[in-house]
Design a protein around this motif. Structure first.
Motif, PDB file in Angstrom:
ATOM      1  N   HIS A   8       0.808  -1.214   0.000  1.00 52.27           N
ATOM      2  CA  HIS A   8       0.000   0.000   0.000  1.00 52.27           C
ATOM      3  C   HIS A   8       0.841   1.262   0.000  1.00 52.27           C
ATOM      4  O   HIS A   8       0.359   2.327  -0.322  1.00 52.27           O
ATOM      5  CB  HIS A   8      -0.915  -0.023   1.215  1.00 52.27           C
ATOM      6  CG  HIS A   8      -0.184  -0.283   2.498  1.00 52.27           C
ATOM      7  ND1 HIS A   8       0.395  -1.506   2.759  1.00 52.27           N
ATOM      8  CD2 HIS A   8       0.101   0.510   3.554  1.00 52.27           C
ATOM      9  CE1 HIS A   8       1.001  -1.443   3.940  1.00 52.27           C
ATOM     10  NE2 HIS A   8       0.834  -0.238   4.436  1.00 52.27           N
ATOM     11  N   LEU A  40     -11.095  -5.198  -2.310  1.00 54.31           N
ATOM     12  CA  LEU A  40      -9.824  -5.374  -1.612  1.00 54.31           C
ATOM     13  C   LEU A  40      -9.795  -6.768  -0.986  1.00 54.31           C
ATOM     14  O   LEU A  40     -10.673  -7.125  -0.200  1.00 54.31           O
ATOM     15  CB  LEU A  40      -9.665  -4.302  -0.525  1.00 54.31           C
ATOM     16  CG  LEU A  40      -8.415  -4.389   0.349  1.00 54.31           C
ATOM     17  CD1 LEU A  40      -7.152  -4.155  -0.470  1.00 54.31           C
ATOM     18  CD2 LEU A  40      -8.488  -3.403   1.512  1.00 54.31           C
ATOM     19  N   ALA A  67      -5.818  -1.099   4.560  1.00 55.23           N
ATOM     20  CA  ALA A  67      -7.167  -0.775   4.110  1.00 55.23           C
ATOM     21  C   ALA A  67      -7.320   0.725   3.860  1.00 55.23           C
ATOM     22  O   ALA A  67      -7.919   1.149   2.865  1.00 55.23           O
ATOM     23  CB  ALA A  67      -8.183  -1.250   5.142  1.00 55.23           C
ATOM     24  N   GLU A  68      -6.754   1.505   4.743  1.00 56.10           N
ATOM     25  CA  GLU A  68      -6.853   2.950   4.626  1.00 56.10           C
ATOM     26  C   GLU A  68      -6.223   3.425   3.312  1.00 56.10           C
ATOM     27  O   GLU A  68      -6.825   4.176   2.551  1.00 56.10           O
ATOM     28  CB  GLU A  68      -6.124   3.597   5.805  1.00 56.10           C
ATOM     29  CG  GLU A  68      -6.793   4.827   6.346  1.00 56.10           C
ATOM     30  CD  GLU A  68      -6.320   5.121   7.766  1.00 56.10           C
ATOM     31  OE1 GLU A  68      -5.171   4.749   8.116  1.00 56.10           O
ATOM     32  OE2 GLU A  68      -7.104   5.707   8.532  1.00 56.10           O
ATOM     33  N   ASN A 115      -8.077   2.183   0.171  1.00 58.12           N
ATOM     34  CA  ASN A 115      -9.358   2.870   0.040  1.00 58.12           C
ATOM     35  C   ASN A 115      -9.170   4.324  -0.392  1.00 58.12           C
ATOM     36  O   ASN A 115      -9.882   4.835  -1.259  1.00 58.12           O
ATOM     37  CB  ASN A 115     -10.132   2.804   1.362  1.00 58.12           C
ATOM     38  CG  ASN A 115     -11.574   3.222   1.198  1.00 58.12           C
ATOM     39  OD1 ASN A 115     -12.183   2.969   0.154  1.00 58.12           O
ATOM     40  ND2 ASN A 115     -12.117   3.886   2.199  1.00 58.12           N
ATOM     41  N   GLU A 116      -8.179   4.942   0.187  1.00 56.52           N
ATOM     42  CA  GLU A 116      -7.910   6.338  -0.122  1.00 56.52           C
ATOM     43  C   GLU A 116      -7.493   6.499  -1.590  1.00 56.52           C
ATOM     44  O   GLU A 116      -7.959   7.382  -2.288  1.00 56.52           O
ATOM     45  CB  GLU A 116      -6.774   6.788   0.794  1.00 56.52           C
ATOM     46  CG  GLU A 116      -6.605   8.263   0.969  1.00 56.52           C
ATOM     47  CD  GLU A 116      -5.419   8.507   1.891  1.00 56.52           C
ATOM     48  OE1 GLU A 116      -5.589   8.332   3.108  1.00 56.52           O
ATOM     49  OE2 GLU A 116      -4.331   8.822   1.381  1.00 56.52           O
ATOM     50  N   GLY A 132     -10.627   4.099  -3.679  1.00 54.05           N
ATOM     51  CA  GLY A 132     -12.050   4.102  -3.364  1.00 54.05           C
ATOM     52  C   GLY A 132     -12.632   2.716  -3.556  1.00 54.05           C
ATOM     53  O   GLY A 132     -13.397   2.469  -4.495  1.00 54.05           O
ATOM     54  N   ILE A 133     -12.282   1.803  -2.677  1.00 56.49           N
ATOM     55  CA  ILE A 133     -12.740   0.422  -2.850  1.00 56.49           C
ATOM     56  C   ILE A 133     -14.248   0.319  -2.614  1.00 56.49           C
ATOM     57  O   ILE A 133     -14.839   1.172  -1.966  1.00 56.49           O
ATOM     58  CB  ILE A 133     -11.994  -0.550  -1.904  1.00 56.49           C
ATOM     59  CG1 ILE A 133     -12.249  -0.194  -0.428  1.00 56.49           C
ATOM     60  CG2 ILE A 133     -10.505  -0.553  -2.197  1.00 56.49           C
ATOM     61  CD1 ILE A 133     -11.814  -1.271   0.538  1.00 56.49           C
ATOM     62  N   ASP A 134     -14.845  -0.728  -3.185  1.00 54.26           N
ATOM     63  CA  ASP A 134     -16.293  -0.916  -3.044  1.00 54.26           C
ATOM     64  C   ASP A 134     -16.635  -1.998  -2.047  1.00 54.26           C
ATOM     65  O   ASP A 134     -17.782  -2.130  -1.623  1.00 54.26           O
ATOM     66  CB  ASP A 134     -16.894  -1.297  -4.401  1.00 54.26           C
ATOM     67  CG  ASP A 134     -16.664  -0.200  -5.420  1.00 54.26           C
ATOM     68  OD1 ASP A 134     -17.322   0.844  -5.309  1.00 54.26           O
ATOM     69  OD2 ASP A 134     -15.789  -0.355  -6.297  1.00 54.26           O
ATOM     70  N   VAL A 180     -14.812  -5.631   0.413  1.00 46.32           N
ATOM     71  CA  VAL A 180     -13.668  -6.392   0.895  1.00 46.32           C
ATOM     72  C   VAL A 180     -13.978  -7.882   0.772  1.00 46.32           C
ATOM     73  O   VAL A 180     -15.131  -8.297   0.918  1.00 46.32           O
ATOM     74  CB  VAL A 180     -13.392  -6.041   2.375  1.00 46.32           C
ATOM     75  CG1 VAL A 180     -12.295  -6.918   2.964  1.00 46.32           C
ATOM     76  CG2 VAL A 180     -13.051  -4.558   2.522  1.00 46.32           C
ATOM     77  N   THR A 182     -12.658   1.680   6.718  1.00 46.85           N
ATOM     78  CA  THR A 182     -13.168   1.936   5.365  1.00 46.85           C
ATOM     79  C   THR A 182     -14.684   2.127   5.331  1.00 46.85           C
ATOM     80  O   THR A 182     -15.200   2.766   4.430  1.00 46.85           O
ATOM     81  CB  THR A 182     -12.870   0.769   4.396  1.00 46.85           C
ATOM     82  OG1 THR A 182     -13.578  -0.392   4.838  1.00 46.85           O
ATOM     83  CG2 THR A 182     -11.378   0.483   4.334  1.00 46.85           C
ATOM     84  N   LYS A 184     -16.613   0.038   4.380  1.00 43.89           N
ATOM     85  CA  LYS A 184     -17.085  -0.668   3.189  1.00 43.89           C
ATOM     86  C   LYS A 184     -17.486  -2.089   3.577  1.00 43.89           C
ATOM     87  O   LYS A 184     -16.918  -2.651   4.507  1.00 43.89           O
ATOM     88  CB  LYS A 184     -15.983  -0.712   2.122  1.00 43.89           C
ATOM     89  CG  LYS A 184     -15.562   0.657   1.618  1.00 43.89           C
ATOM     90  CD  LYS A 184     -16.657   1.303   0.780  1.00 43.89           C
ATOM     91  CE  LYS A 184     -16.492   2.813   0.635  1.00 43.89           C
ATOM     92  NZ  LYS A 184     -15.233   3.257   0.088  1.00 43.89           N
TER      93      LYS A 184
END
Ligand code: GTP
Ligand code: GTP
Ligand code: MG
Ligand code: MG
Lengths: 345, 448
Positions: free
Chosen positions: B196, B219, B233-234, B237-238, B241-243, B245, B266, B268
């Motif tokens: 990441h 993710l 995850a942060e 996502n940042e 922009g994950i939808d 997991v 997240t 999410k």
């Protein structure tokens, strides 16, 4: 190349170039890197690799220490937090904190700065207990290294790196592709074999892994190989059948290669949390684990779980992985590790 | 680890409080320490734990202790409710686009399980009468493309590749083009594992996203991940922009606190749970089960609740004694099954037994099978039911004929029964052996 390695972690843009270059170089099977070069690099790389991973804990501890005038419970509590965030685990952290508290009390320590010293000594003590066992156990030849671990931790990649390292020491190395289960696992190992210029003994996908090991041992004998390194399929430690399979492999090795020096390496992913302790425990019961390889230390995970493992299970960390390239493997040295953890030489 | 769950610890903390009407702040603080430790041991991120504990604390102080529950159970109930809420609701649907092809892209750290999960998703989606295409966009890992091809072959889904000389953006674009031309209504893109913090490679994913605009960026997270899960995850996502997991390797024995960390940072949904290396090993994600798993106590609470509703307390006590003395027979087994039928799917029930979920996996009983089981047991004589050791070959044959099943089915049931009996015995032995946990009773009783 040396210069580039040097700057690798300073310049972020060059990092990708380096990666591509590593891959390119690897493709030409650059197995020629001399031992000398490796050694000259090792401290630098260790520091660079680690400073990236461990900056978090170092900086945090520094900041923490600076923000306190005296040693009190609040300081200890915050220290506890830093250690837990490094995956050191609740229990081990408590033990370390208790030790610091007792020592600070007994020696009437008032300055927060001293806490750092106590902590450092304690970590060194835990990790440095097996200084004599931290080398790969491959003398005298012939030797066989079995590499085991749960899925996706970096076994196959680490084998490629180890083979490269040993070749640099003028050893004759052979690889055994005993992961016959995972899709394209054999191909993956073969690519690594090509990269570092060592041969790979393999069967079809789905074949009996013990049979692969058997054949590889015969080949190692016939070709007078110094070190045979065996890749195995990733397996979760709670799967009885798969763990029994390792027992079967060990038996073959015992029977067919009784004179070989043996090392069994358990690969652990530094990103893994407390489950790594369970992994180490159960793999140790199933096969005689003689060393750990801690991979993916180039990320932001601290791999603190090895402290608990060292303390509880007394297995030395032998090698660490700090990237996906062929040279991204380092010998583990507890002193440098802890020092680097604190950002010092 | 079987009875090391939070339930037991809280029970100990509250042992002295029996009979109290209300939980006071001091009690709650003691309990919260246990909750905090349990969550940290389960690898939930430190900060997430802090926030969570504060929330629970606020709710727990002054809460009435329900008549049927001890303070320990009361706290567990609150913890469990809050945790389940934080885990989110079940949202395992892939949102298919009204304008196909639906584009799904899997991303994550090295070795998390992306390639394998691509195969699993392809299989799952194919079952929904879709025509998925897999796209091999990992050009770095040795044999990554070959791996995806093998996986694709196993699920009979085509794999689009351009080798490892093209960049992933070009591959993704061409793959999408290919899908459109060949009538594939879903594409699943396998990407290389990456850190990441690797800005260059994260940038590569951003470019792929820009160029093909995936409908779902999922993710993939290894459930064994430790404290670092929040960072991973942060960042993902940042940057992307994950939808959602996907949590992998849940077939292991990790508590899986990473699930909570990832959710917390997240917000999410966790859409799927992967539970093995085989390409069928994927499931809808159950937030409530995950919550209980993290707490390390099976779904004790709902079991308690269900048991209270449906179980005859006297019978439960009898059963417990029978198990202890190993005089648990087929009659009891049948009796149990009949009672359980009122309580929901049996496999779910089995999972609720603390620490037993995994051991019991091997003897999964599905609902349809229950009918056979019942028929088989009913075809046994009373003597046979009470003394299974007399079930020789000819008896088994007769039972099979009588129940309209096969001898294999009868054999299987007898084996399952023996296993169950052995295992229950183990549990109770273990319980006896535990000094500290002496308070913990089999969840079949309506207390613990
Ligand atoms: N960043 C980083 N990635 C690594 C390191 N070691 C391995 N990897 C990557 O982790 C992924 C998995 O590595 P493998 O060597 O295939 O792992 P394995 O344990 O053999 O996996 P299985 O055989 O499937 O169980 C690959 O993408 C590797 O490139 C490391 O030290 N750092
Ligand atoms: N036990 C178990 N193993 C799994 C699961 N999912 C994946 N694996 C295994 O984990 C290892 C890594 O899986 P891959 O699919 O290669 O992971 P990846 O994320 O594509 O890896 P890279 O491409 O190297 O980043 C393989 O050995 C898989 O068989 C799971 O749910 N349970
Ligand atoms: Mg491998
Ligand atoms: Mg992959």
């Amino acid at each position: 190349m040396l210069k580039k390695l040097f700057d690798k972690f300073k310049n972020e843009n060059e990092e990708k170039d380096q990666k591509i270059e590593d891959v390119e170089n690897n493709k030409q099977a650059e197995a020629s890197a001399s031992t000398e070069e490796n050694e000259a690099n090792i401290f630098k790389r260790l520091k660079e690799g680690l400073s990236k991973t461990t900056q978090g804990i170092t900086v945090k501890i520094e900041d923490l220490i600076k923000s306190y005038q005296k040693v009190d419970e609040e300081l200890l509590e915050e220290l506890e937090e830093v250690l837990i965030t490094a995956d050191i685990g609740v229990q081990t952290t408590m033990e370390i904190i208790d030790h610091i508290r007792d020592k600070a009390k007994a020696e009437k320590i008032k300055e927060p700065e001293m806490i750092k010293v106590i902590l450092k000594d304690k970590l060194k003590e835990i990790l440095g207990e097996f200084e004599d066992d931290q080398q790969l156990n491959i003398q005298p030849s012939p030797a066989i290294i079995l590499v085991v671990g749960v899925n996706g931790v970096g076994k196959t990649t680490s084998i490629g790196k180890i083979a490269h390292k040993l070749k640099g020491q003028n050893k004759k190395v052979l690889l055994a592709a005993a992961d016959t289960f995972r899709a394209a696992a054999v191909e993956q190992l073969k690519i690594w074999g090509d990269r570092v210029g060592v041969e790979v003994i393999s069967h079809q996908e789905g074949a009996d892994p013990a049979a692969v090991i058997f054949d590889a041992i015969q080949a190692a004998k016939a070709r007078k190989v110094d070190v045979l390194i065996c890749d195995t399929a990733g397996r979760l430690h709670n799967k009885k059948n798969l763990m029994n399979e390792l027992g079967k492999i060990s038996k073959i090795v015992e029977r067919e290669y009784a004179n070989a020096t043996r090392d069994v390496l358990l690969v652990l992913d530094a990103t893994t949390g407390q489950n790594a302790i369970q992994q180490a425990k159960i793999f140790k019961e199933a096969t005689n684990i003689s060393g750990l390889v801690l991979t993916k230390l180039d990320g932001t995970a601290k791999g603190g779980v090895i402290i608990g493992i060292s303390q509880e299970l007394k297995i030395p960390v032998k090698l660490i992985g700090v990237g996906e390239g062929v040279a991204d493997l380092q010998e583990f040295d507890s002193n440098s590790f802890v020092n680097a953890l604190f950002g010092e030489e | 680890m079987i009875f090391e769950g939070l339930a037991e610890k809280l029970q100990n903390t509250f042992h002295k409080l029996k009979g109290k009407g209300k939980v006071n702040e001091k009690d709650v603080n003691d309990a919260m320490r246990e909750v905090k430790m349990a969550l940290l041991e389960a690898d939930v991120n430190f900060k997430v734990v802090k926030d969570f504990v504060n929330k629970v604390k606020a709710r727990a102080i002054g809460a009435e202790v329900l008549e049927s529950l001890t303070p320990g159970q009361q706290i567990i109930k609150i913890v469990n409710e809050e945790l389940t809420e934080l885990m989110g609701s079940t949202q395992s649907k892939i949102a298919f686009s009204s304008k196909p092809p639906t584009v799904i892209m899997l991303v994550g750290l090295q070795g998390a399980g992306k390639t394998t999960t691509c195969g699993k998703l392809a299989k799952l989606i194919k079952k929904q009468a879709k025509r998925p295409l897999l796209i091999a966009a990992d050009i770095y890992r040795p044999a990554a493309i070959k791996q995806l091809q093998v996986v694709g072959g196993q699920v009979d889904v085509p794999v689009f590749t351009m080798g490892d000389k093209q960049n992933p953006v070009n591959i993704a674009k061409a793959g999408l083009e290919h899908a459109i031309n060949h009538g594939n209504d879903v594409v699943i893109i396998d990407t290389a594992g990456r850190l990441h913090i690797d800005d260059e490679l994260m940038g590569e994913l951003q470019s792929v996203k820009e160029s093909i605009k995936p409908h779902e960026i999922l993710l993939v997270v290894d459930s064994m991940t430790g404290q670092d899960a929040v960072n991973v995850a942060e960042h993902f996502n940042e940057k992307l922009g994950i939808d959602g997991v996907i949590l992998t390797k849940l077939d292991g024995d990790t508590r899986g606190g990473a699930a909570l960390s990832v959710r917390a940072v997240t917000n999410k949904p966790i859409k799927f749970a992967a539970l093995g290396e085989k390409l069928d090993d994927i499931e809808v994600f159950h937030p409530d089960r995950m919550a209980s798993r993290i707490l390390g106590m099976g779904d004790v609470l709902s079991l308690i609740e269900k048991a209270q509703e449906n179980f005859d307390a006297k019978k439960a006590k009898e059963l417990e004694n029978k198990i202890k003395s190993q005089s648990f027979t087929f009659e009891d087994f049948l009796d149990q099954l009949q009672q359980m039928k009122n309580m929901g799917p049996i496999s779910q029930l089995l999972e609720m037994i603390p620490g037993a979920g995994k051991q019991l996996k091997g003897l999964e009983v599905d609902e349809k099978e229950l009918v056979y089981i019942q028929a088989i047991i009913q075809s046994m004589t009373k003597k046979e039911r009470q003394n299974p050791s007399i079930l020789n070959g000819s008896r088994r044959k007769r039972i099979a004929a009588g129940s309209g099943t096969s001898v294999q089915q009868v054999n299987r049931l007898i084996k399952q029964f023996e296993q169950t009996r052995k295992m229950m015995k183990q549990f109770t032995d273990m319980e006896k052996g535990m000094k500290k946990g002496g308070k913990f009773k089999l969840p079949f009783g309506n207390r613990f």
